[in-house]
Write a protein that holds these residues in place. Structure first.
Motif, PDB file in Angstrom:
ATOM      1  N   GLN A 199       8.020  16.462 -19.927  1.00 15.47           N
ATOM      2  CA  GLN A 199       7.534  15.924 -21.189  1.00 15.47           C
ATOM      3  C   GLN A 199       6.197  16.540 -21.570  1.00 15.47           C
ATOM      4  OE1 GLN A 199       7.531  11.677 -21.211  1.00 15.47           O
ATOM      5  NE2 GLN A 199       7.767  11.570 -23.415  1.00 15.47           N
ATOM      6  N   TRP A 200       6.011  16.785 -22.868  1.00 16.01           N
ATOM      7  CA  TRP A 200       4.776  17.372 -23.371  1.00 16.01           C
ATOM      8  C   TRP A 200       3.696  16.288 -23.452  1.00 16.01           C
ATOM      9  CZ3 TRP A 200       2.140  21.548 -23.706  1.00 16.01           C
ATOM     10  CH2 TRP A 200       1.144  21.738 -24.666  1.00 16.01           C
ATOM     11  N   LEU A 201       2.888  16.210 -22.406  1.00  8.92           N
ATOM     12  CA  LEU A 201       1.810  15.240 -22.300  1.00  8.92           C
ATOM     13  C   LEU A 201       0.626  15.905 -21.595  1.00  8.92           C
ATOM     14  CD1 LEU A 201       3.789  11.985 -21.364  1.00  8.92           C
ATOM     15  CD2 LEU A 201       2.472  12.360 -23.454  1.00  8.92           C
ATOM     16  N   PRO A 202      -0.552  15.266 -21.569  1.00  7.71           N
ATOM     17  CA  PRO A 202      -1.737  15.901 -20.986  1.00  7.71           C
ATOM     18  C   PRO A 202      -1.576  16.483 -19.592  1.00  7.71           C
ATOM     19  CG  PRO A 202      -2.398  13.983 -22.223  1.00  7.71           C
ATOM     20  CD  PRO A 202      -0.891  13.993 -22.234  1.00  7.71           C
ATOM     21  N   ALA A 203      -0.801  15.847 -18.722  1.00  5.11           N
ATOM     22  CA  ALA A 203      -0.653  16.368 -17.353  1.00  5.11           C
ATOM     23  C   ALA A 203      -0.136  17.800 -17.364  1.00  5.11           C
ATOM     24  CB  ALA A 203       0.285  15.472 -16.549  1.00  5.11           C
ATOM     25  N   LYS A 204       0.798  18.080 -18.241  1.00  5.00           N
ATOM     26  CA  LYS A 204       1.358  19.431 -18.320  1.00  5.00           C
ATOM     27  C   LYS A 204       0.310  20.424 -18.810  1.00  5.00           C
ATOM     28  CE  LYS A 204       5.654  19.883 -18.908  1.00  5.00           C
ATOM     29  NZ  LYS A 204       5.922  20.553 -17.615  1.00  5.00           N
ATOM     30  N   ILE A 205      -0.544  19.991 -19.718  1.00  3.96           N
ATOM     31  CA  ILE A 205      -1.604  20.869 -20.220  1.00  3.96           C
ATOM     32  C   ILE A 205      -2.620  21.163 -19.122  1.00  3.96           C
ATOM     33  CG2 ILE A 205      -3.556  21.006 -21.823  1.00  3.96           C
ATOM     34  CD1 ILE A 205      -1.808  19.571 -23.860  1.00  3.96           C
ATOM     35  N   PHE A 206      -3.058  20.133 -18.416  1.00  4.61           N
ATOM     36  CA  PHE A 206      -4.005  20.349 -17.317  1.00  4.61           C
ATOM     37  C   PHE A 206      -3.411  21.303 -16.272  1.00  4.61           C
ATOM     38  CE2 PHE A 206      -5.888  16.123 -18.575  1.00  4.61           C
ATOM     39  CZ  PHE A 206      -7.116  16.641 -18.948  1.00  4.61           C
ATOM     40  N   LYS A 207      -2.148  21.116 -15.966  1.00  4.62           N
ATOM     41  CA  LYS A 207      -1.486  21.976 -14.974  1.00  4.62           C
ATOM     42  C   LYS A 207      -1.445  23.429 -15.457  1.00  4.62           C
ATOM     43  CE  LYS A 207       2.797  22.359 -12.299  1.00  4.62           C
ATOM     44  NZ  LYS A 207       4.146  21.794 -12.068  1.00  4.62           N
ATOM     45  N   THR A 208      -1.101  23.633 -16.718  1.00  6.37           N
ATOM     46  CA  THR A 208      -1.040  24.981 -17.283  1.00  6.37           C
ATOM     47  C   THR A 208      -2.415  25.631 -17.299  1.00  6.37           C
ATOM     48  OG1 THR A 208       0.854  24.390 -18.668  1.00  6.37           O
ATOM     49  CG2 THR A 208      -0.403  26.340 -19.320  1.00  6.37           C
ATOM     50  N   GLU A 263      -3.386  25.241 -32.961  1.00  5.04           N
ATOM     51  CA  GLU A 263      -2.651  24.058 -32.532  1.00  5.04           C
ATOM     52  C   GLU A 263      -1.487  24.509 -31.667  1.00  5.04           C
ATOM     53  OE1 GLU A 263      -0.012  20.386 -34.443  1.00  5.04           O
ATOM     54  OE2 GLU A 263      -1.490  21.426 -35.681  1.00  5.04           O
ATOM     55  N   VAL A 264      -1.294  23.848 -30.544  1.00  6.47           N
ATOM     56  CA  VAL A 264      -0.173  24.186 -29.672  1.00  6.47           C
ATOM     57  C   VAL A 264       0.811  23.024 -29.657  1.00  6.47           C
ATOM     58  CG1 VAL A 264      -1.454  25.812 -28.234  1.00  6.47           C
ATOM     59  CG2 VAL A 264      -1.439  23.400 -27.613  1.00  6.47           C
ATOM     60  N   LEU A 265       2.081  23.358 -29.767  1.00  7.87           N
ATOM     61  CA  LEU A 265       3.127  22.342 -29.848  1.00  7.87           C
ATOM     62  C   LEU A 265       3.953  22.242 -28.572  1.00  7.87           C
ATOM     63  CD1 LEU A 265       4.333  23.132 -33.480  1.00  7.87           C
ATOM     64  CD2 LEU A 265       2.696  21.392 -32.750  1.00  7.87           C
ATOM     65  N   GLY A 266       3.641  23.096 -27.607  1.00  7.17           N
ATOM     66  CA  GLY A 266       4.396  23.088 -26.364  1.00  7.17           C
ATOM     67  C   GLY A 266       3.780  24.025 -25.351  1.00  7.17           C
ATOM     68  N   GLU A 267       4.369  24.041 -24.172  1.00  4.86           N
ATOM     69  CA  GLU A 267       3.822  24.805 -23.057  1.00  4.86           C
ATOM     70  C   GLU A 267       3.807  26.312 -23.327  1.00  4.86           C
ATOM     71  OE1 GLU A 267       4.315  24.827 -18.187  1.00  4.86           O
ATOM     72  OE2 GLU A 267       5.832  23.870 -19.449  1.00  4.86           O
ATOM     73  N   GLU A 268       4.845  26.819 -23.960  1.00  8.14           N
ATOM     74  CA  GLU A 268       4.918  28.262 -24.226  1.00  8.14           C
ATOM     75  C   GLU A 268       3.792  28.708 -25.155  1.00  8.14           C
ATOM     76  OE1 GLU A 268       8.015  31.649 -25.950  1.00  8.14           O
ATOM     77  OE2 GLU A 268       8.724  29.595 -25.609  1.00  8.14           O
ATOM     78  N   GLU A 269       3.529  27.910 -26.200  1.00 13.06           N
ATOM     79  CA  GLU A 269       2.448  28.255 -27.123  1.00 13.06           C
ATOM     80  C   GLU A 269       1.095  28.209 -26.420  1.00 13.06           C
ATOM     81  OE1 GLU A 269       2.448  26.082 -30.736  1.00 13.06           O
ATOM     82  OE2 GLU A 269       4.473  26.677 -31.305  1.00 13.06           O
ATOM     83  N   LEU A 270       0.933  27.259 -25.522  1.00 11.24           N
ATOM     84  CA  LEU A 270      -0.319  27.175 -24.776  1.00 11.24           C
ATOM     85  C   LEU A 270      -0.494  28.400 -23.886  1.00 11.24           C
ATOM     86  CD1 LEU A 270      -2.858  25.662 -23.932  1.00 11.24           C
ATOM     87  CD2 LEU A 270      -1.476  24.363 -22.292  1.00 11.24           C
ATOM     88  N   HIS A 271       0.578  28.824 -23.226  1.00  9.07           N
ATOM     89  CA  HIS A 271       0.536  30.031 -22.391  1.00  9.07           C
ATOM     90  C   HIS A 271       0.094  31.236 -23.221  1.00  9.07           C
ATOM     91  CE1 HIS A 271       2.059  29.169 -18.349  1.00  9.07           C
ATOM     92  NE2 HIS A 271       2.784  28.200 -18.900  1.00  9.07           N
ATOM     93  N   ILE A 272       0.690  31.405 -24.390  1.00 11.58           N
ATOM     94  CA  ILE A 272       0.379  32.555 -25.253  1.00 11.58           C
ATOM     95  C   ILE A 272      -1.072  32.497 -25.720  1.00 11.58           C
ATOM     96  CG2 ILE A 272       0.891  33.633 -27.476  1.00 11.58           C
ATOM     97  CD1 ILE A 272       3.832  32.720 -27.031  1.00 11.58           C
ATOM     98  N   THR A 273      -1.518  31.308 -26.122  1.00 13.52           N
ATOM     99  CA  THR A 273      -2.897  31.138 -26.587  1.00 13.52           C
ATOM    100  C   THR A 273      -3.895  31.516 -25.504  1.00 13.52           C
ATOM    101  OG1 THR A 273      -2.279  29.374 -28.135  1.00 13.52           O
ATOM    102  CG2 THR A 273      -4.583  29.455 -27.437  1.00 13.52           C
ATOM    103  N   LEU A 274      -3.665  31.050 -24.293  1.00 14.59           N
ATOM    104  CA  LEU A 274      -4.569  31.349 -23.187  1.00 14.59           C
ATOM    105  C   LEU A 274      -4.521  32.825 -22.807  1.00 14.59           C
ATOM    106  CD1 LEU A 274      -3.912  28.226 -20.932  1.00 14.59           C
ATOM    107  CD2 LEU A 274      -5.871  28.631 -22.425  1.00 14.59           C
ATOM    108  N   GLN A 275      -3.353  33.415 -22.902  1.00 12.71           N
ATOM    109  CA  GLN A 275      -3.189  34.829 -22.570  1.00 12.71           C
ATOM    110  C   GLN A 275      -3.926  35.719 -23.568  1.00 12.71           C
ATOM    111  OE1 GLN A 275       0.854  35.904 -21.661  1.00 12.71           O
ATOM    112  NE2 GLN A 275       0.517  38.051 -22.190  1.00 12.71           N
TER     113      GLN A 275
END
Length: 200
Positions: A18-27, A161-173
């Motif tokens: 699920q897309w929640l803060p724990a997944k963001i912290f982990k990523t 704005e990130v809507l999911g884990e993949e977008e967060l990965h790309i943003t950080l990269q």
């Protein structure tokens, strides 16, 4: 042994799909080695305190006992000035993202590698569960929609704005780590409000 089993079970549950803060912290922890985490207060900070694995005690800073809302931005900037080459992650909620906005110009001027990340459910998540279910009471804990990305970008901070884990990965990269970055992550209200239910 039972305590360790409970902790492991809780950790696994927080890190489900699920897309929640724990997944963001982990990523964030997977993508950025030895980042310093600065937590403001909110439901997300309860999650951060559990799932974040700090490389050393000085790599974690939060208002964990005092729960003072709004302290994360000036704290992150101060830590960033002291450690200008190290990534600082500043975790914010809907109630703290707009506090000390003028201080953000310091992060821009010094080109500090700080990620200001907004964990948003559009309300005061920590107190909404205690509000009376009447429309008027809920209105008091629901925040008007604010385009914080435009506020931060207006100060000179790249915003997305990130809507999911993949977008967060790309943003950080794609982030060059030579200037601050603002990320907004939105969550479904009900799932967000329930994520700390077994932790409190």
């Amino acid at each position: 042994e039972l305590i360790n089993q409970y902790r492991n079970k809780t950790y696994e549950k927080l890190n489900d799909n699920q897309w929640l803060p724990a997944k963001i912290f982990k990523t964030l922890q997977q993508k950025i080695d030895e980042a310093i985490l600065v937590l403001d207060t909110g439901l997300f900070c309860t999650i951060g305190e559990i799932v974040w694995k700090a490389a050393a005690p000085e790599y974690f800073c939060g208002s964990s006992h005092g729960r003072y809302m709004g302290t994360a931005i000036p704290t992150a900037i101060g830590i960033g000035i002291q450690n200008p080459k190290q990534v600082v992650i500043c975790a914010l909620g809907d109630g703290s993202v707009g506090q000390y906005v003028s201080e953000l110009s310091i992060a821009v001027a010094y080109k500090l590698p700080i990620i200001f990340i907004l964990f948003s459910d559009g309300q005061y998540g920590t107190i909404v569960s205690g509000a009376h279910p009447s429309q008027e009471s809920l209105r008091m804990v629901t925040l008007p929609e604010t385009e914080w990305d435009k506020v931060y970008s207006g100060i000179g901070i790249a915003s997305t704005e990130v809507l999911g884990e993949e977008e967060l990965h790309i943003t950080l990269q794609n982030w060059k780590r030579n200037a601050p970055l603002f990320i907004r992550a939105n969550f479904e209200k009900e799932a967000y409000s329930q994520m700390t239910k077994e932790l409190r």
